[in-house]
Design an enzyme around this catalytic site. Structure first.
Site, short mmCIF file in Angstrom:
data_model
loop_
_atom_site.label_atom_id
_atom_site.label_comp_id
_atom_site.label_asym_id
_atom_site.label_seq_id
_atom_site.Cartn_x
_atom_site.Cartn_y
_atom_site.Cartn_z
N LYS A 48 58.78 -9.66 27.39
CA LYS A 48 58.65 -10.61 28.49
C LYS A 48 57.19 -10.95 28.78
O LYS A 48 56.83 -12.13 28.92
CB LYS A 48 59.31 -10.03 29.75
CG LYS A 48 59.03 -10.80 31.04
CD LYS A 48 59.69 -10.14 32.21
CE LYS A 48 59.15 -8.78 32.53
NZ LYS A 48 57.75 -8.81 33.04
N THR A 49 56.36 -9.93 28.88
CA THR A 49 54.94 -10.16 29.19
C THR A 49 54.28 -10.97 28.08
O THR A 49 53.47 -11.87 28.35
CB THR A 49 54.21 -8.81 29.36
OG1 THR A 49 54.82 -8.09 30.44
CG2 THR A 49 52.74 -9.02 29.66
N ASP A 239 56.80 -14.40 37.22
CA ASP A 239 57.27 -13.19 36.54
C ASP A 239 58.31 -12.48 37.41
O ASP A 239 58.29 -12.58 38.64
CB ASP A 239 56.06 -12.27 36.31
CG ASP A 239 56.40 -11.06 35.47
OD1 ASP A 239 57.39 -11.11 34.72
OD2 ASP A 239 55.67 -10.05 35.56
N GLU A 240 59.22 -11.73 36.78
CA GLU A 240 60.24 -10.93 37.47
C GLU A 240 60.97 -11.74 38.54
O GLU A 240 61.16 -11.30 39.68
CB GLU A 240 59.59 -9.69 38.12
CG GLU A 240 58.87 -8.77 37.14
CD GLU A 240 59.82 -7.91 36.30
OE1 GLU A 240 61.03 -8.21 36.29
OE2 GLU A 240 59.35 -6.98 35.64
N ARG A 633 65.93 2.45 29.40
CA ARG A 633 64.62 3.13 29.41
C ARG A 633 64.44 3.98 28.15
O ARG A 633 63.32 4.39 27.83
CB ARG A 633 64.47 4.05 30.63
CG ARG A 633 64.55 3.42 32.01
CD ARG A 633 63.68 2.21 32.17
NE ARG A 633 64.42 1.00 31.87
CZ ARG A 633 63.87 -0.18 31.61
NH1 ARG A 633 62.55 -0.29 31.55
NH2 ARG A 633 64.61 -1.24 31.36
#
Length: 684
Positions: A48-49, A239-240, A633
């Site tokens: 995503k980043t 973002d987010e 995770r």
């Protein structure tokens, strides 16, 4: 800037980056998309980043001036990381690019235009402590009785204000829905809100929420200012987006309304913060609000093994409200996730401790391992077992379960009942009373211990002290010296301590904890802490946990050990002291990853929580998203455990099955292990 203008301006411009080479196909499609509204659904571990930063670089590479780009993030760390990456990607100077958190951007804009709202441009931003001090002045202004134990402390009132602000909901409706136990004082709390606001304006200061609320007010009252920033920010990136609340949503909508060159990036499957005001429908309904919006999905996951991703995809299928997606692996096949039933929480803790040592023997550092749980109290037994085995651990919150204020508060009552000469515990109880500080506590302890000196080596002296202590606090001068504002609470404390010392209840810790909560601490908990319900649940679970001990002394001794334990030096400890297994709630683990992950307490009523099962469907769906976050995770190994037997407050044992989130997964997506009797290790 229209799509056609964009194409004409950049038709033959050479690019400094080979975007096709640097990005996968899905990322490339999103990064190089034409102007207009676009929603990028970026699955867990999908880059995503990278997508966001390359989009910013692509815009600059195509001639968009940095000052015409606004990048909104949720943390300063994320903003710094993205801007640093962009700086490395493009040769141009990007110092004029607007990037940062919503509050950072709000502050920058308000510094230019605060006078339009009645402030000066050099206004002060007050932190939580200053906000509490100011609110207390407002409470004095309205002559509110601070002795009323049912009236919330300033910190709690600020939490109510903040939730109402961030959800853009009427204050009364928030009290009715979220803080119903303050119904009797709801009108007074409502009166405080405008008084608090007026004081801030007079003092030329804003609190954290004001940085966004005042932006909305500025734009609504000054269309020319809004037009200025709409023209400046030709491209808006967020973002987010799944975590945005009502105020952030409104700020974005106002800035993007004119040009609609907005790119929002997020993952609806990781929306887990409704309890702090995030609105899941913001991302879900984006395509409906922006006609012709493009939706891009980034589903290639670089983090986890195919087996973990296959299980994650099955987990999230149970939700009806979502953008369908399927995480796709790039890594090679590996071991399947494992589901492990344990007879109880103690066996669950023993298995994890044993498996951690085996994993370490296999050459994996403890730093590469994490244990995740739905609620903090789920890890009580685990913390004790890790301590017993000298396995170092760190808690993401930084506070062990047994070190939390509400746990230590209740324990203080039990300690004084067992050992009246425990000066520190008695002082802790005194300081819970309104208007009692250090000096008054000193005086009251002196009066309570008057006439005797405790001697732990002399049983007779200890017995004499105990008898004299009870006389002093019940019939002596202590009560006469308690400040008037604290006298009612002091009387209740004495009554509670006498109940705890009754021969029929002495030593029965679960009942003693229940007495402390019901007789005194429940009202204190409501007024003092912002998260009353979760702390009350902690205390109820502490009472259940205390059943494992034969006496109050054993229980309190273990608590003391857990709150003061220090791992031995590396010479005595078989593990290096720079190695720690991480313990974390799933909420705090979002955005993090580990090679080895254990998820504990995966039983119905624990994960998902009992509260969510009693609530509407959307609550269960958020719990499923939370479980999905926990699963994703893990990079290499995933262990999911649940206790079959759970203790209850009435001394009975309750059978429980695996979480519905496990039951929904078809067989073949995980292995099942059984913990062998008498041995905790690899099962078959």
């Amino acid at each position: 800037m229209s799509e056609r203008e964009y194409e004409i301006r950049h038709e033959h411009r050479p690019l400094s980056i080979d975007y096709k080479q640097e990005l996968n196909e899905q990322q490339y499609t999103a990064v190089t998309a034409p102007p207009g509204p676009m929603l990028v659904i970026a699955g867990a571990g999908s880059g995503k980043t990278r997508t966001l930063t390359y989009r910013v670089a692509y815009l600059i590479d195509n001639g968009v001036a940095p000052e015409n780009i606004l990048l909104l993030t949720f943390t300063n760390k994320a903003a710094r990381e993205m801007l640093h990456r962009v700086e490395q990607l493009v040769p141009q100077n990007i110092s004029k690019l607007w990037g940062g958190t919503f509050h950072h951007v709000g502050n920058r804009i308000l510094r230019r235009h605060a006078t339009l709202l009645g402030y000066q441009n050099d206004f002060t931003i007050i932190d939580r402590d200053d906000a509490k001090s100011m609110l207390n002045l407002c409470i004095d202004d309205l002559k509110i009785d601070k002795k009323d134990k049912k009236f919330p402390k300033a910190d709690v009132i600020l939490e109510i204000f903040s939730y109402a602000n961030n959800t853009q909901s009427p204050l009364r409706s928030i009290i009715d829905r979220q803080f119903a136990y303050f119904e009797d004082v709801a009108t007074t709390i409502e009166k405080l809100y405008p008084v608090y606001h007026e004081r801030k304006v007079r003092a030329n200061c804003m609190d954290y929420d004001d940085l966004l609320l005042n932006i909305i007010g500025l734009f609504e009252k000054n269309p020319d200012v809004l037009d200025l920033y709409q023209r400046q920010f030709q491209f808006l990136l967020v973002d987010e987006y799944q975590d945005t609340n009502a105020v952030q949503f409104q700020m974005i909508e106002m800035l993007a309304k004119a040009h609609q060159n907005i790119m929002v990036v997020g993952d609806d499957a990781q929306s887990i913060y409704s309890w702090r005001g995030a609105n899941f429908t913001n991302i879900l309904k984006f395509p409906d609000r922006y006609q012709g919006a493009s939706v891009y999905k980034i589903e290639i996951n670089y983090r986890s093994t195919p087996e973990i991703l296959a299980l994650a995809n099955q987990v999230i299928k149970g939700n009806t409200q979502q953008f369908e997606k399927e995480l796709r692996p790039v890594r090679k096949t590996s071991v399947r996730p494992v589901v492990i039933p344990a007879s109880n929480s103690s066996e669950q803790a023993a298995f994890i401790s044993q498996r951690l040592m085996e994993i370490r023997d296999e050459g994996i550092s403890l730093n590469d391992c994490a244990v995740l749980y739905r609620s903090h109290f789920h890890a009580m037994e685990l913390q004790m077992e890790l301590t017993r085995r000298q396995i170092p651990y760190l808690i993401t919150s930084g506070i062990q379960f047994f070190e939390q204020a509400h746990i230590k508060d209740v324990a203080a009552f039990l300690k004084v009942a067992v050992n009246p000469s425990d000066e520190l515990s008695f002082r802790r109880i005194l300081k819970m009373l309104p208007g009692i500080g250090q000096k008054t506590a000193d005086k009251l302890w002196t009066l309570a211990s008057a006439g005797v000196i405790p001697d732990p080596n002399d049983l007779l002296a200890t017995k004499h002290f105990s008898e004299q202590f009870w006389l002093n606090i019940t019939k002596g001068k202590v009560g006469a010296s308690v400040p008037a504002k604290a006298y009612r609470a002091w009387s209740q404390v004495v009554k509670t301590l006498r109940e705890l010392n009754d021969e029929n209840i002495r030593g029965k810790v679960p009942q003693q904890i229940k007495i402390v909560i019901e007789a005194y601490y429940d009202d204190y908990l409501k007024a003092e802490f912002t998260n009353y319900q979760s702390r009350l649940e902690d205390l109820n679970q502490l009472a259940i946990f205390s059943r494992n001990f034969e006496s109050a002394s054993d229980f309190l001794g273990q608590l003391s050990l857990m709150t003061s334990v220090e791992m031995e030096s590396s010479s005595a400890n078989p593990l290096r002291n720079d190695e720690y297994v991480r313990l974390s709630t799933v909420h705090q683990a979002k955005g993090l990853e580990w090679p080895v992950v254990f998820i504990i307490g995966a039983a119905d009523g624990m994960f998902p929580s009992a509260k969510s099962l009693d609530s509407e469907t959307s609550a269960e769906e958020e719990e499923r998203r939370l479980f999905y976050v926990a699963v994703t995770r893990a990079k290499d190994e995933l262990y999911i455990l649940y206790p079959i037997i759970r203790q209850t407050m009435n001394y009975s044992d309750m059978l429980q099955g695996p979480s519905r989130f496990i039951s929904e997964i078809p067989k073949g997506f995980f292995d099942e292990w059984r913990i062998k009797s008498g041995y905790v290790g690899l099962g078959g």
